[in-house]
Enzyme design. Structure first.
Site, short mmCIF file in Angstrom:
data_model
loop_
_atom_site.label_atom_id
_atom_site.label_comp_id
_atom_site.label_asym_id
_atom_site.label_seq_id
_atom_site.Cartn_x
_atom_site.Cartn_y
_atom_site.Cartn_z
NE ARG A 95 -3.78 -2.28 0.87
CZ ARG A 95 -4.91 -2.50 0.23
NH1 ARG A 95 -5.47 -1.55 -0.48
NH2 ARG A 95 -5.49 -3.67 0.31
CG LEU A 97 3.16 3.92 4.01
CD1 LEU A 97 4.57 3.82 4.60
CD2 LEU A 97 2.12 3.39 5.01
CG HIS A 113 11.06 -1.36 -5.34
ND1 HIS A 113 9.70 -1.58 -5.50
CD2 HIS A 113 11.57 -1.31 -6.60
CE1 HIS A 113 9.41 -1.64 -6.78
NE2 HIS A 113 10.53 -1.49 -7.47
C1 GRF Z 1 9.88 -8.22 -1.36
O1 GRF Z 1 10.61 -8.56 -2.51
C2 GRF Z 1 9.48 -6.78 -1.37
O2 GRF Z 1 10.46 -5.92 -1.83
C3 GRF Z 1 8.31 -6.83 -2.32
O3 GRF Z 1 7.60 -7.97 -1.92
C4 GRF Z 1 8.52 -8.91 -1.36
C5 GRF Z 1 8.04 -9.24 0.02
O4 GRF Z 1 8.57 -10.44 0.46
N1 GRF Z 1 7.55 -5.62 -2.33
P1 GRF Z 1 8.33 -10.97 1.96
O5 GRF Z 1 6.84 -10.80 2.27
O6 GRF Z 1 9.19 -10.16 2.87
O7 GRF Z 1 8.74 -12.41 1.89
#
Ligand code: GRF
Length: 204
Positions: A95, A97, A113
């Site tokens: 989401r 913020l 990211h």
């Molecule tokens: C990560 O790669 C994050 O950057 C992306 O979603 C993934 C989340 O993985 N937005 P987790 O839930 O921490 O296993």
């Protein structure tokens, strides 16, 4: 005397493997940060189970329970504030913020990211990088501003794209690197090593 650990609240929407990496690290007294609360927008997020298994308090703030995005954003900020965080970490939180959340925790919110920003922002960074045909992608940990993955970059690591990669295989390799990067950054930020000068950020 050992200074008190920074209080970290983690926001999750997914499986929570980044959260699990932070929880594994925070046990060490010299890490400098302790995860004190985990919040999600989704009661089914696996990350909530990861938190519960570690004995960390959780809360869920669902957008569908609020009249509009601004009301949800304020409620999320209230729920986070309960934990008096030094740092808020968005780790797979899907989401955006809003202004009231960010003004409440100004300069203290970081996001991870799965792409080398400013390339491939948004919810499908891995898929978009693969579709574009880049040979190198990676992950970025950055400060959060009101844009989508536009805040000042704290740290990045590169990951090579292999010929036979699909979105899942590439994302898994990125996540391995991403978890280590996030743990390193959170520890260093918690220990007071962050210097911000406009868009230029220095760690230690
Ligand atoms: C990560 O790669 C994050 O950057 C992306 O979603 C993934 C989340 O993985 N937005 P987790 O839930 O921490 O296993």
């Amino acid at each position: 005397m050992v200074p008190p650990a920074a209080r970290v609240v983690v926001l999750v929407s997914g499986a929570g493997s980044n959260l699990a990496a932070l929880l594994a690290a925070h046990a060490a007294p010299d890490f400098g940060a302790r995860v004190v609360g985990v919040l999600s927008d989704d009661p089914g997020a696996g990350g909530l189970d990861v938190a519960r298994a570690a004995g960390v308090a959780t809360a869920v703030v669902r957008p569908s329970d609020f009249a509009d995005r601004a009301a949800w954003d304020r409620a999320l900020a209230d729920a986070v504030a309960v934990f008096s965080p030094t740092l808020v970490v968005s780790a797979g939180f899907m989401r955006i913020l809003g202004a009231s959340f960010l003004s409440r925790f100004a300069g203290r919110v970081i996001n991870t990211h799965p792409a080398l920003l400013p390339a491939f922002p948004g919810a499908h960074g891995v898929r978009d990088a693969l579709a574009y045909g880049v040979r190198v992608t990676g992950c970025t940990v950055h400060l959060v501003d009101e844009g989508v993955d536009t805040g000042p970059i704290i740290a990045q690591r590169a990951v090579e794209v292999l010929d036979d990669d699909d979105e899942t295989s590439l994302h898994e390799r990125i996540k391995t690197v991403e978890r280590a990067l996030l743990v390193d950054v959170v520890g260093r930020v918690a220990r007071g090593d962050l210097a911000v000068d406009g868009r230029r950020v220095r760690l230690g």
